[in-house]
Motif scaffolding. Structure first.
Motif, short mmCIF file in Angstrom:
data_model
loop_
_atom_site.label_atom_id
_atom_site.label_comp_id
_atom_site.label_asym_id
_atom_site.label_seq_id
_atom_site.Cartn_x
_atom_site.Cartn_y
_atom_site.Cartn_z
N LYS A 20 52.68 86.44 15.33
CA LYS A 20 54.00 85.83 15.58
C LYS A 20 55.10 86.89 15.50
N LEU A 21 55.00 87.75 14.50
CA LEU A 21 55.99 88.83 14.35
C LEU A 21 55.89 89.82 15.50
N LEU A 22 54.65 90.19 15.87
CA LEU A 22 54.46 91.15 16.97
C LEU A 22 55.09 90.63 18.26
N PHE A 23 54.84 89.37 18.58
CA PHE A 23 55.42 88.79 19.80
C PHE A 23 56.94 88.74 19.69
N GLY A 24 57.45 88.39 18.52
CA GLY A 24 58.89 88.29 18.32
C GLY A 24 59.62 89.61 18.45
N LEU A 25 58.95 90.72 18.14
CA LEU A 25 59.60 92.02 18.23
C LEU A 25 59.89 92.43 19.66
N GLY A 26 59.25 91.78 20.63
CA GLY A 26 59.60 92.01 22.03
C GLY A 26 59.11 93.34 22.57
N ILE A 27 57.93 93.78 22.17
CA ILE A 27 57.36 95.03 22.69
C ILE A 27 57.06 94.83 24.18
N ARG A 28 57.45 95.79 25.01
CA ARG A 28 57.26 95.65 26.46
C ARG A 28 55.80 95.39 26.80
N HIS A 29 55.58 94.45 27.71
CA HIS A 29 54.26 94.07 28.25
C HIS A 29 53.39 93.30 27.26
N LEU A 49 76.76 89.27 36.43
CA LEU A 49 75.68 90.13 35.92
C LEU A 49 75.31 89.75 34.49
N ASN A 50 74.00 89.71 34.22
CA ASN A 50 73.50 89.39 32.88
C ASN A 50 72.58 90.50 32.40
N VAL A 51 72.68 90.83 31.11
CA VAL A 51 71.83 91.86 30.51
C VAL A 51 70.76 91.17 29.67
N GLY A 52 69.47 91.39 30.03
CA GLY A 52 68.37 90.78 29.32
C GLY A 52 67.96 91.56 28.09
N ARG A 53 67.01 91.04 27.32
CA ARG A 53 66.60 91.68 26.07
C ARG A 53 65.90 93.01 26.29
N THR A 54 65.35 93.25 27.51
CA THR A 54 64.73 94.55 27.80
C THR A 54 65.69 95.49 28.53
N GLY A 55 66.96 95.06 28.66
CA GLY A 55 67.96 95.91 29.30
C GLY A 55 68.07 95.72 30.79
N VAL A 56 67.26 94.87 31.39
CA VAL A 56 67.32 94.65 32.84
C VAL A 56 68.60 93.92 33.19
N ILE A 57 69.29 94.45 34.22
CA ILE A 57 70.52 93.83 34.71
C ILE A 57 70.16 92.87 35.83
N PHE A 111 63.22 86.47 19.24
CA PHE A 111 62.58 86.62 17.92
C PHE A 111 62.45 85.29 17.19
N VAL A 112 63.46 84.44 17.30
CA VAL A 112 63.46 83.18 16.54
C VAL A 112 62.83 82.02 17.33
N SER A 113 62.40 82.27 18.57
CA SER A 113 61.89 81.21 19.43
C SER A 113 60.58 80.63 18.92
N ARG A 114 60.18 79.50 19.47
CA ARG A 114 59.03 78.74 18.98
C ARG A 114 57.74 79.55 18.98
N ASN A 115 57.46 80.29 20.08
CA ASN A 115 56.21 81.04 20.16
C ASN A 115 56.24 82.33 19.34
N ALA A 116 57.43 82.69 18.84
CA ALA A 116 57.54 83.88 18.00
C ALA A 116 57.65 83.42 16.54
N MET A 117 58.77 83.70 15.87
CA MET A 117 58.88 83.36 14.45
C MET A 117 59.18 81.88 14.19
N ASN A 118 59.51 81.15 15.23
CA ASN A 118 59.64 79.69 15.16
C ASN A 118 60.58 79.24 14.05
N ILE A 119 61.84 79.70 14.12
CA ILE A 119 62.83 79.35 13.09
C ILE A 119 63.70 78.20 13.61
#
Length: 668
Positions: free
Chosen positions: A505-514, A325-333, A438-446
């Motif tokens: 970039k910040l908005l996408f990185g925050l991971g708001i649902r949908h 079992l893996n827990v994703g960033r939105t809590g989905v198992i 959050f740190v991924s290329r399409n988000a904050m790109n760190i």
């Protein structure tokens, strides 16, 4: 093997092959990959060769195809639709070539064609008019599916010449149509099709032709039932005639004088196969001369002048040894199958997605099962189905937990969803996965903050949320494993540089649902600052083009959370930019550009701009860029090697620009 053992094994093979054949041809729901069926059939053929008296008239080895469904009127083919013998390696192809040379001499050529993974059909024309279309069925009798075949736009209803002819082809579903169809099926809670071949077969066997029409099928014609009646002398001339009459043939074919060139063609398509917009499962090799074809003749099952090389299996059988079992960033198992290592489409696979609990129940998956594994889209491994007939009784039922495997919070299933979720906002697994996003290329790109470094930071208790990232010091980093002076300095610089990113970039990185990358940019352009977006109402959100009710609700709920407000304040204090920095699109009514309000399609290769650059510039001037040509299209911009979209635009009378004219308008 003695005769008694052989007799018992032949009966077992009969039962298995008949079962798999029925599932494939009658139910359109195969339970095993082609490779497994081919392996068993090969074993049966070898056993019957060793013990000829065990070969019976009802043996699967004597069949050409499958049973006919009773839904449609039966059609007797004027000449049999034979299936092809199979080759699985270079040795098989060289053996085929040796037999051809023995019978036809040395002076001959082959034609190599892509083997389309679809449904074989026969089309009959009288005086140039399409009068009947049928499936292959058992090779002698098929099903009349004329009304459904008429919905395939690449099938001409009237030929370019008033000839009477019967032609053969392969109807198929393009990859994009298949993905769209399965996405709709999942949204409606329906079982998706296993592959494009089954989707095409299922579509053409619908009693309602409107369903077939909605599925965007296509076809390639590959032969003439009685080519001798047309005056052509070779298979390649027959293909040219088909094109002349108005049929669609596959251009990816080659005339090969030697088996060496055949092998080169095969090897080339093993590599290029994923780039095609439709599925192929091999290469068909045919002797070109019709006289030599007739001289070589046929067996009861297959022509001796043709063979199908089958690509290495992309669906294979292996054992499921555990479920993790893996827990994703939105809590989905998400349950993941742990497999005995097996090679699928060129790579070794040990893990495969099981998606959710409902799928495990529907497919009756148990730990210890023999399962069929494939790569969805040749990329993501997934379990297709279980071979229940191979169970020993030692398999173990799997039960989803009631509490999160990471934080032990109670799991919930939200209304309308199939997934179980952990809704604890402090769940360490969610925070860790959210940080990686959050740190991924399409988000904050760190750059330099990969999954391993993130896990180390969590393990060392240096970060708890994304704001902590901007509090890291060189001393913190140097205490970590494999983090030297230079690496630490580079990482800190990348973190500092990310503060200047534009708001989207910040908005996408925050991971708001949908909210994906595109929606994040739309929101940033509409509201300019984080504060204005956070204070927006549902009505203001839904008034924006492309922002629907579900997304608006998710955005409002996100900013209504006190913990989110605390996080944003921390990010502001750290100096992270909260404003949109990019250009804003001009409303069509406010733009004086010719492109304002126009629906534009880009096709072909552009020299001075990428597709994305051109799209962005057009949208900034108030235009709308879409992917396909229709009656609603106002303008087509055609680069080099523009193909079917250009032809369709010209047919519909749509205005066409070249890249130079587009650049003049973009730069004026």
């Amino acid at each position: 093997m003695d005769r008694s053992t052989a007799e018992k094994r032949v009966k077992e093979l009969h039962n298995l092959l008949n079962q798999y054949n029925y599932e494939y041809h009658v139910l359109d729901k195969p339970s095993v990959p082609d490779a497994e069926y081919d392996r068993l059939l090969k074993e049966l053929l070898e056993t019957e060769e060793a013990f000829p008296d065990l070969k019976t008239p009802d043996s699967p080895s004597q069949r050409v195809g499958g049973a006919v469904l009773d839904f449609f009127q039966k059609v007797e083919h004027r000449s049999p639709m034979l299936s092809l013998g199979n080759a699985f390696n270079e040795e098989d192809l060289r053996d085929f070539d040796r037999k051809v040379r023995q019978a036809a001499g040395e002076d001959f050529s082959y034609v190599c064609e892509l083997k389309i993974d679809g449904l074989a059909v026969s089309l009959r024309y009288e005086d140039g008019l399409f009068v009947q279309g049928a499936t292959r069925g058992d090779g002698t009798i098929g099903e009349d599916i004329t009304v459904n075949l008429k919905t395939i736009k690449s099938i001409p209803l009237r030929l370019n010449e008033p000839v009477s002819i019967e032609v053969r082809g392969e109807a198929f579903m393009p990859k994009k149509s298949f993905e769209k169809l399965n996405e709709a099926k999942r949204e409606n809670g329906e079982e998706p099709f296993a592959n494009p071949r089954n989707a095409a077969a299922g579509s053409l066997r619908q009693l309602d032709p409107r369903i077939a029409a909605s599925r965007n099928l296509d076809i390639f014609l590959y032969g003439i039932a009685d080519p001798g009646e047309t005056g052509v002398e070779s298979h390649s001339e027959g293909l040219d005639l088909l094109e002349k009459l108005g049929f669609k043939t596959n251009k990816e074919r080659r005339k090969c004088p030697t088996i060496e060139e055949v092998l080169e063609f095969v090897d080339g398509w093993v590599e290029k196969r994923p780039s095609l917009p439709y599925e192929i499962d091999g290469i068909v090799i045919k002797v070109d001369s019709l006289d030599q074809q007739q001289e070589l003749g046929t067996t009861a099952k297959s022509p001796r002048w043709a063979i199908a090389y089958k690509f290495p299996a992309e669906e294979v059988v292996t054992k499921l040894i555990d479920i993790e079992l893996n827990v994703g960033r939105t809590g989905v198992i998400t349950p993941t199958a742990i497999l005995e290592p097996v090679k699928v489409a060129g790579t070794t696979v040990q893990r495969a997605s099981l998606h959710n609990e409902d799928l495990i129940r529907e497919k009756d998956i148990k730990i210890g099962d023999s399962v069929v594994v494939k790569k969805a889209g040749d990329i993501i491994p997934e379990v297709v189905n279980v071979l229940a007939e191979q169970r020993t009784g030692d398999e173990v039922e799997f039960a989803m937990p009631t509490h999160c495997p990471e934080c032990e919070s109670e799991l919930l299933r939200l209304e309308g969803e199939v997934a179980l979720r952990c809704i604890n906002p402090k769940c360490p697994a969610q925070i860790r996965e959210g940080f990686i996003h959050f740190v991924s290329r399409n988000a904050m790109n760190i750059d330099g903050l990969g999954e391993k470094v993130v896990s180390q930071l969590f393990h060392e208790n240096l970060i708890h949320d994304v704001a902590d990232l901007y509090k890291l010091t060189k001393e913190d980093l140097l205490g970590m494993e494999r983090m030297g002076e230079k690496s630490a300095s580079n990482l800190l610089k990348a973190i500092e540089d990310s503060k200047a990113n534009s708001l989207e970039k910040l908005l996408f990185g925050l991971g708001i649902r949908h909210v994906g990358a595109k929606a994040a940019k739309t929101l940033a352009q509409a509201f300019d600052t984080m504060d204005k977006l956070a204070a927006s109402t549902i009505e203001e959100l839904t008034s924006i083009n492309e922002i629907g009710q579900k997304m608006a609700d998710a955005v409002a709920a996100y900013f209504d959370n006190d913990e989110v407000q605390d996080l944003l304040n921390e990010l502001k204090e750290a100096g992270v930019n909260m404003e949109y920095k990019g250009p804003k699109p001009v409303a069509a009514a406010e733009s004086d550009s010719i492109l304002a309000g126009k629906t534009v399609v880009l096709t072909g290769k552009l020299e001075k701009l990428t597709r994305n650059e051109a799209k962005e510039k057009i949208e900034l001037l108030g235009g709308k860029v879409t992917g396909s040509v229709s009656k609603k299209t106002d303008l087509l911009i055609a680069g080099e090697d523009a193909g079917s979209k250009l032809a369709k635009a010209e047919e519909l009378g749509i205005e066409v620009w070249d890249e130079e004219k587009m650049l003049q308008e973009l730069n004026r």
